[in-house]
Design a protein around this motif. Sequence first.
Motif, PDB file in Angstrom:
ATOM      1  N   VAL A  21       0.905  -1.148  -0.057  1.00 63.96           N
ATOM      2  CA  VAL A  21       0.081   0.052   0.110  1.00 63.96           C
ATOM      3  C   VAL A  21       0.925   1.242  -0.009  1.00 63.96           C
ATOM      4  N   ILE A  22       2.120   1.246   0.698  1.00 64.08           N
ATOM      5  CA  ILE A  22       2.647   2.369   0.899  1.00 64.08           C
ATOM      6  C   ILE A  22       3.202   2.594  -0.294  1.00 64.08           C
ATOM      7  N   ASP A  23       3.713   1.633  -1.128  1.00 64.56           N
ATOM      8  CA  ASP A  23       4.463   1.755  -2.307  1.00 64.56           C
ATOM      9  C   ASP A  23       3.483   2.409  -3.506  1.00 64.56           C
ATOM     10  N   TYR A  24       2.088   1.816  -3.282  1.00 63.37           N
ATOM     11  CA  TYR A  24       1.265   2.692  -4.457  1.00 63.37           C
ATOM     12  C   TYR A  24       0.948   3.979  -3.823  1.00 63.37           C
ATOM     13  N   LEU A  25       1.164   4.376  -2.486  1.00 64.32           N
ATOM     14  CA  LEU A  25       0.815   5.752  -2.109  1.00 64.32           C
ATOM     15  C   LEU A  25       2.069   6.666  -2.470  1.00 64.32           C
ATOM     16  N   ASN A  26       3.043   6.108  -2.173  1.00 64.36           N
ATOM     17  CA  ASN A  26       4.368   6.969  -2.670  1.00 64.36           C
ATOM     18  C   ASN A  26       4.567   7.231  -3.992  1.00 64.36           C
ATOM     19  N   ASN A  27       3.741   6.341  -5.083  1.00 65.14           N
ATOM     20  CA  ASN A  27       3.891   6.680  -6.445  1.00 65.14           C
ATOM     21  C   ASN A  27       2.830   7.394  -6.954  1.00 65.14           C
ATOM     22  N   GLY A  28       1.918   7.773  -5.964  1.00 66.11           N
ATOM     23  CA  GLY A  28       0.660   8.661  -6.257  1.00 66.11           C
ATOM     24  C   GLY A  28      -0.275   7.910  -7.116  1.00 66.11           C
ATOM     25  N   LEU A  29      -0.370   6.610  -6.886  1.00 65.28           N
ATOM     26  CA  LEU A  29      -1.292   5.965  -7.687  1.00 65.28           C
ATOM     27  C   LEU A  29      -2.710   5.644  -6.835  1.00 65.28           C
ATOM     28  N   ILE A  30      -2.751   5.915  -5.727  1.00 67.37           N
ATOM     29  CA  ILE A  30      -4.049   5.741  -4.784  1.00 67.37           C
ATOM     30  C   ILE A  30      -3.977   7.029  -3.900  1.00 67.37           C
ATOM     31  N   GLU A  31      -5.290   6.998  -3.339  1.00 65.67           N
ATOM     32  CA  GLU A  31      -5.603   7.964  -2.171  1.00 65.67           C
ATOM     33  C   GLU A  31      -5.323   7.346  -1.165  1.00 65.67           C
ATOM     34  N   THR A  32      -4.949   8.076  -0.002  1.00 62.31           N
ATOM     35  CA  THR A  32      -4.793   7.808   1.576  1.00 62.31           C
ATOM     36  C   THR A  32      -6.167   7.058   2.253  1.00 62.31           C
ATOM     37  N   ALA A  33      -6.085   5.994   2.626  1.00 58.04           N
ATOM     38  CA  ALA A  33      -7.325   5.528   3.351  1.00 58.04           C
ATOM     39  C   ALA A  33      -7.846   6.188   4.470  1.00 58.04           C
ATOM     40  N   ASN A  34      -6.788   6.445   5.339  1.00 56.07           N
ATOM     41  CA  ASN A  34      -6.983   7.179   6.592  1.00 56.07           C
ATOM     42  C   ASN A  34      -5.836   7.960   7.130  1.00 56.07           C
ATOM     43  N   LEU A  35      -5.995   8.746   8.238  1.00 49.35           N
ATOM     44  CA  LEU A  35      -4.879   9.461   8.762  1.00 49.35           C
ATOM     45  C   LEU A  35      -3.613   8.711   9.130  1.00 49.35           C
ATOM     46  N   MET A  36      -3.645   7.495   9.080  1.00 47.58           N
ATOM     47  CA  MET A  36      -2.334   6.643   9.317  1.00 47.58           C
ATOM     48  C   MET A  36      -1.617   6.502   8.196  1.00 47.58           C
ATOM     49  N   GLU A  37      -2.275   6.481   7.149  1.00 46.74           N
ATOM     50  CA  GLU A  37      -1.642   6.214   6.005  1.00 46.74           C
ATOM     51  C   GLU A  37      -1.167   7.783   5.282  1.00 46.74           C
ATOM     52  N   TRP A  38      -1.942   8.710   5.722  1.00 43.95           N
ATOM     53  CA  TRP A  38      -1.598   9.996   5.242  1.00 43.95           C
ATOM     54  C   TRP A  38      -0.525  10.446   5.819  1.00 43.95           C
ATOM     55  N   LEU A  39      -0.332  10.100   7.259  1.00 49.04           N
ATOM     56  CA  LEU A  39       0.951  10.231   7.824  1.00 49.04           C
ATOM     57  C   LEU A  39       2.287   9.649   7.388  1.00 49.04           C
ATOM     58  N   ALA A  40       2.141   8.354   6.888  1.00 48.33           N
ATOM     59  CA  ALA A  40       3.115   7.670   6.302  1.00 48.33           C
ATOM     60  C   ALA A  40       3.494   7.855   5.039  1.00 48.33           C
ATOM     61  N   VAL A  41       2.785   8.764   4.133  1.00 49.15           N
ATOM     62  CA  VAL A  41       3.388   8.995   2.601  1.00 49.15           C
ATOM     63  C   VAL A  41       4.761   9.884   2.825  1.00 49.15           C
ATOM     64  N   ASP A  42       5.681   9.148   2.121  1.00 43.18           N
ATOM     65  CA  ASP A  42       6.856  10.125   1.927  1.00 43.18           C
ATOM     66  C   ASP A  42       6.592  11.084   0.861  1.00 43.18           C
ATOM     67  N   GLN A  43       6.369  12.230   1.605  1.00 49.00           N
ATOM     68  CA  GLN A  43       5.955  13.281   0.404  1.00 49.00           C
ATOM     69  C   GLN A  43       7.066  13.661  -0.541  1.00 49.00           C
ATOM     70  N   LEU A  44       8.419  13.565  -0.227  1.00 47.61           N
ATOM     71  CA  LEU A  44       9.376  13.937  -0.883  1.00 47.61           C
ATOM     72  C   LEU A  44       9.399  13.069  -2.095  1.00 47.61           C
ATOM     73  N   LYS A  45       9.325  11.563  -1.815  1.00 47.45           N
ATOM     74  CA  LYS A  45       9.516  10.889  -2.801  1.00 47.45           C
ATOM     75  C   LYS A  45       8.398  10.993  -4.002  1.00 47.45           C
ATOM     76  N   LEU A  46       7.123  11.160  -3.407  1.00 47.88           N
ATOM     77  CA  LEU A  46       6.144  11.422  -4.156  1.00 47.88           C
ATOM     78  C   LEU A  46       6.181  12.531  -5.176  1.00 47.88           C
ATOM     79  N   LEU A  47       6.859  13.524  -4.393  1.00 51.05           N
ATOM     80  CA  LEU A  47       7.026  14.843  -5.034  1.00 51.05           C
ATOM     81  C   LEU A  47       7.932  14.672  -6.335  1.00 51.05           C
ATOM     82  N   LYS A  48       9.090  13.999  -6.010  1.00 49.59           N
ATOM     83  CA  LYS A  48       9.923  13.613  -6.996  1.00 49.59           C
ATOM     84  C   LYS A  48       9.239  12.994  -8.187  1.00 49.59           C
ATOM     85  N   ILE A  49       8.480  12.158  -8.301  1.00 54.80           N
ATOM     86  CA  ILE A  49       7.639  11.649  -9.234  1.00 54.80           C
ATOM     87  C   ILE A  49       6.802  12.584 -10.063  1.00 54.80           C
TER      88      ILE A  49
END
Length: 280
Positions: free
Chosen positions: A36-64
């Motif tokens: 799930v984290i891999d999908y999130l960090n690649n911007g392919l899905i939305e976060t499902a709850n606050l825990m996932e939102w906090l876990a996103v590596d925003q810099l990794k997603l930003l680079k993509i």
Amino acid sequence: MLLDLKPITQHQDKMIPDHILNRKGARSFKDLNPEVIDYLNNGLIETANLMEWLAVDQLKLLKIILDELDKSDWYDNFYEAVSNQKKPSANSNTKVIGMTFAQLTYDTAIIDYLANHTSDVPRCWAAQYYAAIDMSITERLHTIKPYAADSHFGVREVAIFSAKEYIIQDLDQAVMILSNWTRDTNENIRRYAVEATRPVGVWTKKIDVLKESPERAMDILEPLKSDTSKYVKDSVGNWLNDASKTRPDWVIKVCNRWQSDSATKDTAYIIKKALRTIKK
């Protein structure tokens, strides 16, 4: 030149397994699914709850996303801004990234790209982008309204964070504008009008004026005293509960009047929530 800024992830949900799309968000960091984290960090899905939102590596997603925008040369600016924070957090990272976009570009096509991305996190950046742009409170609330209506809880909350300071600075004008939002058919918009003006609220700056003079926001609260949406009712009840900690007399008076004027189960629900601190 960017010829097509439609987010490339927009139509990829057919490629994502059902167990990912239909998952329940993890309750703790140890329960987070690496897939799930891999999908999130690649911007392919939305976060499902606050825990996932906090876990996103925003810099990794930003680079993509910067690669998608053909703006990879901007990355170092963002990395430096995020790294230089004294107390970084998911929320502060969102704000810093949005502000850095505001420093680097006025290209609305780029911000529209973020605002329409499959991932909720870039949509949060877009909301924070507008917090860093100089505009009147009327323009600001008009601009933030689509984010207040967003289908994702995180974007809606960031829409509050990004506008709260400006609402405080021009409170009476903001209340006048937001009072019109209470008639909107979208429950997210009605809820935003209440939540963005809460005297205390959650994770946002307190509104001291409304702690002492909550009646100044009555044009927002009154039309919603019997709203049928639980999302809105919870917000109205919480607003009044906030006010009860400094103005219990006023809250009791409002609740007594509402109980008399609006004998509905929806109003009763709000009143019960509003008086929970007073009746402890």
